[in-house]
Design a protein around this motif. Sequence first.
Motif, PDB file in Angstrom:
ATOM      1  N   SER A 197       0.847  -1.196   0.000  1.00  0.00           N
ATOM      2  CA  SER A 197       0.000   0.000   0.000  1.00  0.00           C
ATOM      3  C   SER A 197       0.876   1.238   0.000  1.00  0.00           C
ATOM      4  N   HIS A 198       0.433   2.252  -0.742  1.00  0.00           N
ATOM      5  CA  HIS A 198       1.200   3.491  -0.872  1.00  0.00           C
ATOM      6  C   HIS A 198       0.381   4.660  -0.313  1.00  0.00           C
ATOM      7  N   TYR A 199       1.017   5.406   0.572  1.00  0.00           N
ATOM      8  CA  TYR A 199       0.397   6.588   1.162  1.00  0.00           C
ATOM      9  C   TYR A 199       1.136   7.817   0.639  1.00  0.00           C
ATOM     10  N   HIS A 200       0.390   8.886   0.330  1.00  0.00           N
ATOM     11  CA  HIS A 200       0.980  10.071  -0.269  1.00  0.00           C
ATOM     12  C   HIS A 200       0.629  11.303   0.561  1.00  0.00           C
ATOM     13  N   ALA A 201       1.620  12.151   0.779  1.00  0.00           N
ATOM     14  CA  ALA A 201       1.403  13.368   1.562  1.00  0.00           C
ATOM     15  C   ALA A 201       2.318  14.480   1.065  1.00  0.00           C
ATOM     16  N   THR A 202       1.894  15.714   1.325  1.00  0.00           N
ATOM     17  CA  THR A 202       2.687  16.889   0.994  1.00  0.00           C
ATOM     18  C   THR A 202       3.241  17.489   2.275  1.00  0.00           C
ATOM     19  N   LEU A 203       4.537  17.807   2.264  1.00  0.00           N
ATOM     20  CA  LEU A 203       5.174  18.436   3.418  1.00  0.00           C
ATOM     21  C   LEU A 203       5.349  19.922   3.165  1.00  0.00           C
ATOM     22  N   ALA A 204       5.337  20.677   4.247  1.00  0.00           N
ATOM     23  CA  ALA A 204       5.558  22.123   4.163  1.00  0.00           C
ATOM     24  C   ALA A 204       6.369  22.573   5.373  1.00  0.00           C
ATOM     25  N   PRO A 205       7.014  23.728   5.291  1.00  0.00           N
ATOM     26  CA  PRO A 205       7.778  24.232   6.447  1.00  0.00           C
ATOM     27  C   PRO A 205       6.838  24.746   7.538  1.00  0.00           C
ATOM     28  N   PHE A 206       7.082  24.312   8.782  1.00  0.00           N
ATOM     29  CA  PHE A 206       6.319  24.785   9.934  1.00  0.00           C
ATOM     30  C   PHE A 206       7.289  25.139  11.055  1.00  0.00           C
ATOM     31  N   PRO A 207       6.918  26.090  11.931  1.00  0.00           N
ATOM     32  CA  PRO A 207       7.808  26.449  13.047  1.00  0.00           C
ATOM     33  C   PRO A 207       8.111  25.235  13.920  1.00  0.00           C
ATOM     34  N   GLU A 208       9.345  25.163  14.400  1.00  0.00           N
ATOM     35  CA  GLU A 208       9.732  24.049  15.265  1.00  0.00           C
ATOM     36  C   GLU A 208       8.841  23.982  16.497  1.00  0.00           C
ATOM     37  N   THR A 209       8.575  25.133  17.125  1.00  0.00           N
ATOM     38  CA  THR A 209       7.654  25.227  18.247  1.00  0.00           C
ATOM     39  C   THR A 209       6.841  26.500  18.086  1.00  0.00           C
ATOM     40  N   GLU A 210       5.797  26.632  18.918  1.00  0.00           N
ATOM     41  CA  GLU A 210       4.975  27.833  18.851  1.00  0.00           C
ATOM     42  C   GLU A 210       5.701  29.057  19.388  1.00  0.00           C
ATOM     43  N   LYS A 211       6.855  28.857  20.039  1.00  0.00           N
ATOM     44  CA  LYS A 211       7.586  29.982  20.603  1.00  0.00           C
ATOM     45  C   LYS A 211       8.476  30.672  19.579  1.00  0.00           C
ATOM     46  N   VAL A 212       8.546  30.127  18.366  1.00  0.00           N
ATOM     47  CA  VAL A 212       9.363  30.739  17.326  1.00  0.00           C
ATOM     48  C   VAL A 212       8.805  32.114  16.972  1.00  0.00           C
ATOM     49  N   GLU A 213       9.651  33.114  16.966  1.00  0.00           N
ATOM     50  CA  GLU A 213       9.236  34.470  16.617  1.00  0.00           C
ATOM     51  C   GLU A 213       9.891  34.973  15.337  1.00  0.00           C
ATOM     52  N   ASP A 214      11.092  34.464  15.021  1.00  0.00           N
ATOM     53  CA  ASP A 214      11.787  34.890  13.809  1.00  0.00           C
ATOM     54  C   ASP A 214      11.380  33.980  12.654  1.00  0.00           C
ATOM     55  N   PHE A 215      10.369  34.402  11.909  1.00  0.00           N
ATOM     56  CA  PHE A 215       9.858  33.579  10.816  1.00  0.00           C
ATOM     57  C   PHE A 215      10.711  33.704   9.554  1.00  0.00           C
ATOM     58  N   ASN A 216      11.685  34.584   9.566  1.00  0.00           N
ATOM     59  CA  ASN A 216      12.551  34.728   8.403  1.00  0.00           C
ATOM     60  C   ASN A 216      13.759  33.803   8.452  1.00  0.00           C
ATOM     61  N   ASN A 217      14.007  33.202   9.596  1.00  0.00           N
ATOM     62  CA  ASN A 217      15.126  32.276   9.754  1.00  0.00           C
ATOM     63  C   ASN A 217      14.629  30.853   9.540  1.00  0.00           C
ATOM     64  N   LEU A 218      14.950  30.288   8.395  1.00  0.00           N
ATOM     65  CA  LEU A 218      14.453  28.955   8.072  1.00  0.00           C
ATOM     66  C   LEU A 218      15.017  27.869   8.979  1.00  0.00           C
ATOM     67  N   GLN A 219      16.068  28.181   9.719  1.00  0.00           N
ATOM     68  CA  GLN A 219      16.586  27.186  10.658  1.00  0.00           C
ATOM     69  C   GLN A 219      15.617  26.941  11.809  1.00  0.00           C
ATOM     70  N   ASN A 220      14.624  27.799  11.974  1.00  0.00           N
ATOM     71  CA  ASN A 220      13.603  27.617  13.003  1.00  0.00           C
ATOM     72  C   ASN A 220      12.439  26.759  12.519  1.00  0.00           C
ATOM     73  N   PHE A 221      12.537  26.234  11.287  1.00  0.00           N
ATOM     74  CA  PHE A 221      11.419  25.507  10.701  1.00  0.00           C
ATOM     75  C   PHE A 221      11.758  24.031  10.508  1.00  0.00           C
ATOM     76  N   ARG A 222      10.697  23.212  10.510  1.00  0.00           N
ATOM     77  CA  ARG A 222      10.818  21.771  10.292  1.00  0.00           C
ATOM     78  C   ARG A 222       9.782  21.331   9.254  1.00  0.00           C
ATOM     79  N   TRP A 223      10.121  20.214   8.563  1.00  0.00           N
ATOM     80  CA  TRP A 223       9.159  19.644   7.620  1.00  0.00           C
ATOM     81  C   TRP A 223       8.080  18.895   8.396  1.00  0.00           C
TER      82      TRP A 223
END
Length: 752
Positions: free
Chosen positions: A89-115
């Motif tokens: 069986s094959h499952y398909h999903a789309t990933l997007a960048p999301f903040p590592e935690t809700e406490k992230v404030e610098d949304f311009n720094n991609l190092q704060n994001f996770r797939w």
Amino acid sequence: MSTSTPRPVVVVHGDALADWVVAQQDEGEPRPTTGPKWQDRQGEVRQREIPGGTRLLTRLIDEVSDDNVFVWSPTSSWGHIDWFDERISHYHATLAPFPETEKVEDFNNLQNFRWRISDDQGISRRRLCKNHDPEGDPKCYGLNEPDSADLVVIADAGLRFYEDHELPKAIKDNKENLPWLILKMGGDGMLDRSDRLRDVIHEVRDKVILVTTADDLRRVSGLEIARGTAWERAASDCFKIFESNDRISQYRFVVVSFGPAGVFLFDRVGEACSIFYNPVKVEGASDFWLNGRMWGYTSTLCTAIALEILENGTPLDSPVVAETAIKRSVRRGLKAMQEVYRNGFGPIVVKRDDGQTEFPMPDFPTSEIKKVLHIQDSELANDRNIAEGQVQSSDINASQMFAGGLDLKETARQIVYQGAEKALADTNIPYLKYGDVVTVDRREIESFQSVRSLVKEYAERTGTRVRRHWHRKDARTPVPLSIAIFGQPGSGKSTAVRQVIGSIKVRDKEFTFEEFNLSQFRDPSELIDSFHLLRDVRLQGKVPVVLWDEFDSFFERPLGWLRYFLSPMQDGTFQEGKSVHPIGRSVFVFAGGVASSLDEFQSQVESGVDSEAKGEDPEGNGKDSEAKRNFKEAKGPDFLSRVRGTMELQGIDKRDDDPLWVIRRALLLRSILKKESVLLPEGQNGEEAIDRDVLNAFLSVPKFNHGVRSMRAIVANSSLLGERFFSKSSLPNATQLKLHVNVDEFLGEMGG
């Protein structure tokens, strides 16, 4: 001649999946897809297959356990998986960048994001193996299956694996020396399937650990578990299921996962129920789904249990040993699931040693899980993100489950002295904290979480749950998100709105707060002016959150303001003369000033219905029916039908059915003392700043005449200007106290 210890064997069996994920950078506006060199203008994309089902379980158990453990699965001989392979069986999903935690404030720094997962694309189910010949199709059946095992793990996701497969030999052909069996079960109709697995599992149920999820149990007809509720409610619902459903309670242990927020454990032999939970989160907390989703939680939990069984070294036949081991593994599993969410499928970008950044492939966080599952017991015991509560019956409250053995009065004192986080850290009492607002009440927790999720999704999707596609030409004008909040006068409704909604972090969105007291308006034109002000805020690119205070006040008639909000709430417009103006995206919060609860606000309808039903008003002409008609004429039902969420702040008066009232009172008292005096400097213990008898009177008197306002008035009228100690002589005189409290009771508690 030395003899070597036999190598432990683990057999992993059941439904296998190939999870295909597509990860693409979020670059705002879509790029052109036509024209010269359009290929050069496309965002970079990563696509890969990640093992799922038994393939993920095999990988996890193999990598987290010792090197001498042999892990066998039918999938071990499969090798590379193609996307067109119909035998899996094959499952398909789309990933997007999301903040590592809700406490992230610098949304311009991609190092704060996770797939993390943004969209599910669906599943293509495998076809059944035709020849049913294990020797003829290793892709279906695997090779060299062991005859016995120390542990068997079966994944049954409802993908029909056992319609064309035999059970593991270690169970089917080894009835005399049965290994422990971890049964990961889910999918539609999980308790109603009829296949060879069900018959054998029933025979060996005394050595079965069933691991499932609350969501899977909710899909079983006749079972009910409240979603996104406080932990005592969820535990009560689970306990009822174990009491009434033999198809679940027949197993030695039952583990119900609520994802990274909590786990419920049922021990049939020990007749004990425990819940392990994050005291500052509930299931469905907005940061566990509005910041992207993850899969693999249940496989991670099964891996933690498997590792405990393998490392225990002793058969878990002793009830005491088994209970201790499984509890320890569940705690580790919950910690690992929290790590799965935090890490996601890995970082968006990483910095290399040469300072350059690269765009790594997303993958399941196996190495991070291994670290968590091997931390020391002492470190796990001190983890404040995991607490434990005992469930004795389905009729429970928070104080019974979480505060058993606690001196709640002393805990309340410590809250006033030290603050909620320090005072509650050594207890199991769950609480939520948003800015300066802290609550331990189940109803407040549920309403805060619900409203917070509504507002966050509304802001991120630029619409309500119904209308998400405003960019379409045929889309309607954006309508405000309408919320109602009730509570006693002075209970902090405005503060709750600002703190709960203000704590939401949304990329490229800024909330601004406005407040209007409708009881001070004398003409509808003042309301029109307010709407124009909201439009001005929208033109600045901000999302206005407006508190319509005392919306239920009198204007020309009882509830007279309601009819003026129907069009703005429904259509997102208001009329000025012959002109119709759009309001735009905004959040309307209606704060009750007359009614202190939603039930009280609705009672004008319900009282009429009840009286007629009881025969007290058979003609429908009595006082109750008149109230019902007035409510309808004031457009009360129409108004409520447009409200999408409610918040209800609980009172601080003593209630026999709710022992946590004293905790709520302590939370508010500390907040008042910090605002009205200098007695409680941040970071210092306030035990030397307040006379213990004075504090006892505030915390023990049964009732304040005007709720929170009375408590605030007593503090404000006390002689505390520049004082560093709140003594008995600092209190107002008896005449002033009489306005706000029963003086005899208050002074009597002062000596208690």
